[in-house]
Design a protein around this motif. Structure first.
Motif, PDB file in Angstrom:
ATOM      1  N   ASP A   1     -11.540   6.389  -3.779  1.00  0.00           N
ATOM      2  CA  ASP A   1     -10.859   5.359  -2.991  1.00  0.00           C
ATOM      3  C   ASP A   1      -9.867   4.629  -3.903  1.00  0.00           C
ATOM      4  N   HIS A   2      -8.703   5.258  -4.063  1.00  0.00           N
ATOM      5  CA  HIS A   2      -7.677   4.689  -4.915  1.00  0.00           C
ATOM      6  C   HIS A   2      -6.315   5.066  -4.352  1.00  0.00           C
ATOM      7  N   TYR A   3      -5.292   4.398  -4.823  1.00  0.00           N
ATOM      8  CA  TYR A   3      -3.924   4.722  -4.442  1.00  0.00           C
ATOM      9  C   TYR A   3      -3.220   5.268  -5.670  1.00  0.00           C
ATOM     10  N   GLY A   4      -2.521   6.390  -5.476  1.00  0.00           N
ATOM     11  CA  GLY A   4      -1.784   6.959  -6.590  1.00  0.00           C
ATOM     12  C   GLY A   4      -2.630   7.897  -7.420  1.00  0.00           C
TER      13      GLY A   4
ATOM     14  N   ARG B   1       2.539   1.760  -3.452  1.00  0.00           N
ATOM     15  CA  ARG B   1       1.627   2.297  -4.466  1.00  0.00           C
ATOM     16  C   ARG B   1       1.432   3.801  -4.278  1.00  0.00           C
ATOM     17  N   GLU B   2       1.349   4.227  -3.027  1.00  0.00           N
ATOM     18  CA  GLU B   2       1.189   5.652  -2.752  1.00  0.00           C
ATOM     19  C   GLU B   2       2.452   6.423  -3.114  1.00  0.00           C
ATOM     20  N   ARG B   3       3.617   5.888  -2.764  1.00  0.00           N
ATOM     21  CA  ARG B   3       4.876   6.585  -3.061  1.00  0.00           C
ATOM     22  C   ARG B   3       5.107   6.733  -4.556  1.00  0.00           C
TER      23      ARG B   3
ATOM     24  N   GLY C   1       2.740   6.479  -6.875  1.00  0.00           N
ATOM     25  CA  GLY C   1       1.609   7.046  -7.591  1.00  0.00           C
ATOM     26  C   GLY C   1       1.053   6.137  -8.658  1.00  0.00           C
TER      27      GLY C   1
ATOM     28  N   LEU D   1       0.823  -1.203   0.000  1.00  0.00           N
ATOM     29  CA  LEU D   1       0.000   0.000   0.000  1.00  0.00           C
ATOM     30  C   LEU D   1       0.862   1.260   0.000  1.00  0.00           C
ATOM     31  N   GLU D   2       1.902   1.278   0.815  1.00  0.00           N
ATOM     32  CA  GLU D   2       2.764   2.452   0.882  1.00  0.00           C
ATOM     33  C   GLU D   2       3.541   2.649  -0.422  1.00  0.00           C
TER      34      GLU D   2
ATOM     35  N   GLN E   1       5.767  11.757  -7.411  1.00  0.00           N
ATOM     36  CA  GLN E   1       5.479  10.344  -7.643  1.00  0.00           C
ATOM     37  C   GLN E   1       5.988   9.900  -9.006  1.00  0.00           C
TER      38      GLN E   1
ATOM     39  N   HIS F   1      -1.741   3.956  -9.971  1.00  0.00           N
ATOM     40  CA  HIS F   1      -3.182   3.924  -9.699  1.00  0.00           C
ATOM     41  C   HIS F   1      -3.673   2.489  -9.534  1.00  0.00           C
TER      42      HIS F   1
END
Length: 453
Positions: free
Chosen positions: A356-359, A187-189, A191, A184-185, A406, A193
């Motif tokens: 509700d998504h990551y990136g 994907r956020e770092r 960016g 999860l982290e 990102q 999607h």
């Protein structure tokens, strides 16, 4: 330089001293044998440690001299074990070797002798367990399987990799470069999607503990870049270990599952409240590992050589400032380099998208083709530009600076080149001057600001 071995003359310390002697012989260094009096010595019932200690230490030196050659004994009391290396010994220590067990520490101490040494020593600390693997490797009978903890975002990895290079120069080593990562982290770092609606997810990424294939490709590249060129004999394998919680537990799981002989980890050299607040991966590995562990201090980190950028990311808002930044980026990378053009679509009120998504999200479908066409239109068409590799991308984000940061992580660029202009742009997604200032403060890559004269 010298190999320093701390010993309390116990059977466990004798095994570590044998490893230290062979290591000193292999590296062509003298051996300093530090006798630490931390309790009753073997064969000295009823005698004071300081009365019997020198004779036992001399006998241990005599045992090791046929292997190591030059051995110098030094006797220290247990009261000075936290800083038992003098300044001169610290400056000349190439490595500190200590037995992982057999130390008679008082009950009020939570940290063992190897942990305290790794916290205060100014050289790599090798805590020896199951010395047979190290002995066979030093005698040239086998390769050593070394697991090194690598974090692309942590400078401690550089020190661990520096030690790994020295280890491979001493003998053949197979390497497991292991990165414990949170899917999860990451994907956020990066960016990248990934919607979190279970009914929308592909079956292969439905498990949130699994690494997205796009994330996995980037992490493999980042770990390889962190390792750099490893001279010497032996294979190198990158191991990505998805996990949550304490990284030390996951590193130990990989070491056990893959049968590693030695685990190498970098340390932050934190002490006091800093160590209590942040925790310590190296201390967790050192305390619970089944095999020998090397803790490498940050002082061993080699400075990375300054090189000309070969890949540059240019944030584009289709203004004159962007055109100047593109021209500057092309000049910097030269023939064979790469320039990545990025347009960030600032999400506007009324636009419907997943929340509700990551990136970052891609460009809105109705604008994507037009934006990509405009980006390709900014690529110069002369002969010199044809020698440069060009790529374009359009994304949507609420935070423009974060979206650019990102993208630099995803693309692995060497430099960000952003244009600024005192004149306001009429483009709907114009990059304001604050974006350049935020990039300088938030981006992990170097940032070049190109003003419009």
């Amino acid at each position: 330089m010298a190999i320093v071995c701390a010993t309390n003359l116990s059977p466990e310390s004798a095994e570590a001293a044998s490893v230290a002697a062979m290591l000193a012989a292999r590296l062509g260094e003298p051996l300093v044998l530090l006798g630490v009096l931390d309790g009753e010595l073997p064969g000295s019932a009823g005698l004071e440690p300081m009365d019997r200690g020198p004779k036992l230490l001399d006998a241990e030196c005599a045992r090791l001299r046929p292997v190591a050659g030059m051995v110098r004994p030094v006797l220290r009391s247990s009261a000075s074990t936290d800083e038992f290396l003098s300044d001169d010994e610290c400056r000349h220590a190439r490595q500190v070797v200590v037995a992982a067990g057999g130390w008679r520490s008082p009950s009020w101490r939570r940290a063992s002798m190897p942990e305290r040494l790794s916290r205060f020593a100014c050289a790599p600390v090798l805590a020896v367990r199951r010395e047979a693997a190290l002995v066979d490797w030093l005698r040239g009978r086998r390769r050593l399987l070394v697991m090194v903890g690598v974090d692309p975002c942590s400078p401690t990895s550089d020190a661990a990799v520096t030690y790994l290079r020295e280890l491979r120069r001493a003998g053949p080593c197979d390497v497991l470069a292991t990165y414990v990562c949170s899917p999860l982290e990451e994907r956020e770092r990066l960016g990248i999607h990934t919607p979190v609606h279970v009914e929308v997810l592909e079956p292969t990424v439905r498990n949130m503990e699994a690494l997205d294939p796009a994330v996995e490709r980037v992490l493999h590249r980042e770990v390889h870049e962190r390792l750099g060129t490893l001279d010497g004999e032996g294979r190198v394998e990158v191991v990505l270990e998805p996990g949550f919680g304490r990284p030390a537990d996951h590193l130990l799981h990989v070491a056990h599952a893959r049968g590693a002989d030695v685990v190498v980890v970098g340390t932050h050299a934190r002490g006091g409240l800093g160590r209590l607040w942040h925790g310590s991966v190296s201390a967790g590995v050192l305390r619970h590992a089944e095999q020998s562990v090397v803790c490498v201090p940050p002082s061993l980190r080699e400075p990375r050589p300054a090189t000309a950028p070969r890949s540059v990311l240019v944030p584009v808002d289709f203004s004159e400032a962007s055109a100047r930044a593109i021209s500057q980026a092309r000049t910097l990378v030269g023939p064979g380099g790469r320039v990545h053009l990025l347009h960030v679509h600032r999400r506007r009120s009324g636009e419907v998208a997943f929340h509700d998504h990551y990136g970052v999200l891609p460009e809105p479908p109705r604008e994507k083709d037009l934006v990509l066409q405009r980006l390709w239109g900014l690529v110069p068409r002369d002969a010199g530009a044809e020698a440069v590799h060009w790529s374009v991308e359009g994304v949507t984000g609420d935070d423009v600076t974060l979206a650019i940061c990102q993208a630099t992580e995803r693309e692995g660029v060497d430099l960000v080149c952003v244009g600024t202009s005192p004149e306001p742009s009429r483009e709907p997604d114009a990059l304001k001057g604050a974006v350049a200032r935020e990039l300088v403060a938030r981006c992990r890559r170097p940032v070049m600001v190109v003003p419009t004269a």
